[in-house]
Design a protein around this motif. Structure first.
Motif, PDB file in Angstrom:
ATOM      1  N   SER A 106      23.857 -18.056 -65.529  1.00  0.00           N
ATOM      2  CA  SER A 106      23.955 -18.169 -63.944  1.00  0.00           C
ATOM      3  C   SER A 106      22.872 -18.375 -63.608  1.00  0.00           C
ATOM      4  N   ASP A 107      22.495 -19.361 -61.968  1.00  0.00           N
ATOM      5  CA  ASP A 107      21.284 -19.210 -61.612  1.00  0.00           C
ATOM      6  C   ASP A 107      20.590 -18.067 -60.714  1.00  0.00           C
ATOM      7  N   ASN A 108      20.749 -17.321 -61.996  1.00  0.00           N
ATOM      8  CA  ASN A 108      20.286 -15.705 -62.435  1.00  0.00           C
ATOM      9  C   ASN A 108      18.545 -15.845 -60.814  1.00  0.00           C
ATOM     10  N   ASP A 127       4.690 -32.335 -68.822  1.00  0.00           N
ATOM     11  CA  ASP A 127       6.201 -32.714 -67.664  1.00  0.00           C
ATOM     12  C   ASP A 127       5.093 -31.231 -66.682  1.00  0.00           C
ATOM     13  N   ILE A 128       4.941 -31.609 -65.718  1.00  0.00           N
ATOM     14  CA  ILE A 128       4.906 -30.752 -64.628  1.00  0.00           C
ATOM     15  C   ILE A 128       6.294 -30.226 -63.861  1.00  0.00           C
ATOM     16  N   MET A 129       6.636 -29.380 -63.941  1.00  0.00           N
ATOM     17  CA  MET A 129       8.040 -29.258 -63.528  1.00  0.00           C
ATOM     18  C   MET A 129       7.397 -28.561 -62.537  1.00  0.00           C
ATOM     19  N   VAL A 130       9.186 -28.365 -61.354  1.00  0.00           N
ATOM     20  CA  VAL A 130       8.453 -28.411 -59.817  1.00  0.00           C
ATOM     21  C   VAL A 130      10.549 -27.098 -59.727  1.00  0.00           C
ATOM     22  N   ILE A 131       9.860 -25.625 -59.782  1.00  0.00           N
ATOM     23  CA  ILE A 131      11.547 -24.728 -58.607  1.00  0.00           C
ATOM     24  C   ILE A 131      10.958 -25.169 -57.342  1.00  0.00           C
ATOM     25  N   ALA A 169      12.566 -33.986 -52.864  1.00  0.00           N
ATOM     26  CA  ALA A 169      13.995 -34.319 -52.447  1.00  0.00           C
ATOM     27  C   ALA A 169      15.365 -34.362 -53.639  1.00  0.00           C
ATOM     28  N   LYS A 170      14.229 -35.171 -54.842  1.00  0.00           N
ATOM     29  CA  LYS A 170      15.043 -35.361 -56.257  1.00  0.00           C
ATOM     30  C   LYS A 170      15.076 -34.070 -56.109  1.00  0.00           C
ATOM     31  N   ALA A 171      14.823 -32.890 -57.034  1.00  0.00           N
ATOM     32  CA  ALA A 171      14.213 -31.821 -57.378  1.00  0.00           C
ATOM     33  C   ALA A 171      15.399 -31.272 -57.201  1.00  0.00           C
ATOM     34  N   SER A 176      18.968 -29.013 -58.065  1.00  0.00           N
ATOM     35  CA  SER A 176      18.978 -27.399 -57.523  1.00  0.00           C
ATOM     36  C   SER A 176      17.603 -26.986 -56.930  1.00  0.00           C
ATOM     37  N   PRO A 177      17.728 -25.777 -56.144  1.00  0.00           N
ATOM     38  CA  PRO A 177      16.792 -25.885 -55.991  1.00  0.00           C
ATOM     39  C   PRO A 177      15.894 -24.310 -56.909  1.00  0.00           C
TER      40      PRO A 177
END
Length: 651
Positions: free
Chosen positions: A35-37, A68-72, A100-102, A106-107
């Motif tokens: 889940s998105d915990n 890769d640069i990842m973003v949350i 915006a795409k990220a 999912s935020p």
């Protein structure tokens, strides 16, 4: 009783739900990880993909580190956008679009913000990473090509799309997957198994340790190495010979079905589909709708097979008893087959028997044999189906089952087609006689041509062509070691092979041999039509050549197809001879052929298909006369050095 039943059902149902919830939340909490915990952060470690080697053990494809640069999105706070964009050399508009795409994805979950940074870009960003909350670096592995050829064989790797993620839960946003070629066919083997680490976070989003003491963590497992059947030097040589030409070369080892070379022209350097420019380069290749460098002509292009098909006409006619070694047909350089129309022939004329019909490629002979074959049965539709059944036993008219992800069936017509086309008309062998010489409704791909040549070399059987030779720790699929036998008796192959042997000695390919190898071959010329400005226009014929060598105990079977190449012996024939000599002797004696093939160009023929405003194509820089001249100079220097070395040894 009824008063008790309903409350009892409610109590039992509620009890079961409570027990299940207790089990999921207390006893088995693995579902929390799916889940998105907010309290659990998931870190992935990506393994190196398996290496790719050629049949001799030469390393073709390795790996290089990528970042890769990842973003949350939810965690992005107090960001100095100007400094961030300047550091990564992107615009503010790009930044807004990517965030915006990220966020749409999912935020709460990580997604790729910017992919495939090199070491220098990574070092610069890593130094200031602590200033950019919500961003982190994900290390991955990209391909590092050791050679600049074989792009169609290898394929490439790219990011997975949403459709793939939905279909296969193994993949997450930003993961890489193999597309086309070996990378796609053997993705499950090459990719390895990524590792997962679950990290617990407090209410301030700080990492406070492993979740459940690492109970659910896994380590990554490197992909398995694979060895291909491809001979790297033969593949490279084939691509060089096809510079400034279009078409395909397929070479097969007859007694195993192993693909020795799979050349498509034009091609491209596989390394251009690696790194941050991959997307832009792919778009350029994809949009080149004229030359189609991404289109594997060896597997996908369906052509009329032309005169090589006469070999099959001869074999089926022998099997069906409508001809034999001694039966002959009179040839007057033209054969009347329907309503006063003629099929021209270029043989020397007179009474022609099977042996001479093959080495002189007599249209009259094979047309006459085909008409007898179709007219053998009162039901001509049944006769066509008998003919088609024989052809399909050679693997024609269907997907061949090789281990590459793309291909075409070709076409072997049956009675269904002709009964529909000539409904209400009593058609017979004369009506469809063009099939006899590979100019009717029959279509074949270069790999089908090469495979049927391997079948002739084996005198009646073949193994499914395949690109994989060995997989680290496992064995290859049994379907590649299963023998397929044709419907033609072995005894009928000997006269065919004898005629093909004389194609080189005194037939349509006389002068193309003389390299000290007993070769059997067949020239071919196929008519070529195209739609230009909405009109069907006759263009220059295609050049075709098929062969195998040596005559006895053959080691290589090959098909060469050169689009708009005039006739078989002009382009495809010399290329075939050079490829055979290169593979069997590892040297070239026909320097005259080599020079003409390397410097020769059919660009003027292909320009007729170009629109008025011709756009630059990424592959043309490589496919140039200058490249060919440099190759010739390099060959000359190598030969001089070899002669000098041999002379020194002798002295």
């Amino acid at each position: 009783m009824r008063k008790v039943l309903l409350p009892a059902l409610v109590i039992i149902t509620a009890s079961l739900l409570l027990i299940r919830l207790f089990y999921l939340q207390v006893i088995d909490d693995s579902f929390k990880l799916q889940s998105d915990n907010n309290a659990i952060k998931i870190n992935y470690t990506y393994p190196e993909r398996g290496y790719i080697y050629d049949r001799t053990g030469k390393l073709l494809v390795a790996n290089q580190p990528s970042y890769d640069i990842m973003v949350i999105p939810r965690d992005v706070k107090k960001l100095d956008t100007v400094q961030f964009c300047k550091l990564l050399n992107i615009t503010k508009e790009d930044f807004i679009k990517k965030i915006a795409k990220a966020r749409v994805y999912s935020p709460l979950l990580p997604s790729v913000f910017l992919s495939q940074l090199n070491k220098v870009e990574y070092a610069g960003f890593q130094e200031k990473l602590r200033r950019f909350e919500g961003f982190y670096i994900q290390k991955r592995s990209l391909r590092d090509y050791q050679v600049n050829y074989g792009a169609n064989v290898f394929g490439f790797i790219t990011q997975v799309n949403e459709k793939t993620i939905e279909k296969n839960p193994y993949y997450k946003g930003g993961d890489l997957i193999g597309k086309q070629g070996v990378e796609e066919s053997y993705e499950d083997i090459l990719r390895g198994q990524k590792g997962v680490k679950y990290i617990l976070r407090d209410k301030f989003n700080r990492e406070i340790g492993s979740y459940k003491s690492g109970k659910y963590d896994t380590i990554s497992k490197q992909g398995q190495d694979v060895t291909l059947t491809i001979d790297a030097e033969l593949q490279k040589y084939g691509e060089e010979l096809m510079i400034n030409k279009r078409g395909g070369i397929v070479a097969i080892e007859p007694n195993t079905g192993e693909i020795l070379a799979l050349v498509t022209a034009p091609s491209y350097d596989p390394s251009i589909l690696v790194g941050r420019q991959r997307s832009a380069n792919y778009t350029k290749l994809y949009k080149d709708s004229i030359a189609k460098p991404l289109y594997d002509r060896g597997l996908l292009a369906e052509y009329p097979p032309g005169s090589p098909f006469k070999i099959l006409t001869g074999l089926i006619s022998l099997q069906e008893g409508v001809i034999n070694d001694s039966i002959g047909f009179n040839c007057r350089h033209g054969f009347s087959y329907a309503r006063g129309r003629f099929m021209r022939c270029h043989c020397s004329g007179g009474r022609v028997q099977l042996h001479r019909a093959i080495y002189q490629s007599c249209n009259t002979y094979f047309s006459s044999a085909y008409i007898k074959l179709i007219n053998k049965y009162q039901d001509h539709g049944y006769a066509v189906d008998v003919w088609a059944k024989h052809l399909k036993s050679f693997g024609l008219g269907d997907f061949m089952g090789y281990d590459l992800p793309t291909g075409r069936k070709g076409k072997i017509p049956t009675s269904k087609l002709y009964n529909k086309t000539y409904a209400g008309w009593k058609w017979d062998g004369k009506t469809i006689v063009s099939n006899a010489i590979g100019q009717g409704e029959v279509l074949m791909t270069p790999i089908q041509l090469a495979n049927f040549m391997a079948t002739i070399a084996n005198r009646g059987y073949f193994y499914t062509p395949h690109i994989i030779k060995k997989i680290e720790g496992t064995t290859i699929d049994k379907r590649f070691t299963t023998k397929h036998t044709t419907t033609i008796d072995r005894k009928y192959f000997d006269p065919i092979v004898s005629g093909m042997f004389d194609v080189y000695n005194r037939g349509t390919a006389a002068g193309l041999g003389a390299v000290g190898i007993e070769m059997c071959g067949k020239t071919g010329t196929a008519e070529n039509f195209a739609k230009i400005n909405g009109k069907r226009v006759k263009l220059q014929d295609h050049s075709i050549f098929v062969a195998f060598a040596p005559k006895d105990n053959p080691k290589i079977a090959i098909a060469v197809f050169v689009e708009n190449g005039y006739w078989g012996a002009r382009w495809a024939g010399p290329i075939t001879t050079l490829m055979i000599e290169k593979y069997l002797n590892n040297k070239i004696t026909r320097i005259d052929f080599e020079k003409r093939m390397l410097t020769g160009s059919l660009k003027s023929q292909y320009d007729k298909l170009l629109p008025q405003k011709q756009q630059d194509s990424i592959f043309r820089k490589r496919d140039s006369i200058e490249f060919a001249k440099k190759r010739i100079d390099s060959i000359a220097k190598q030969k001089k050095a070899t002669i000098k070395k041999d002379s020194t040894k002798t002295n």
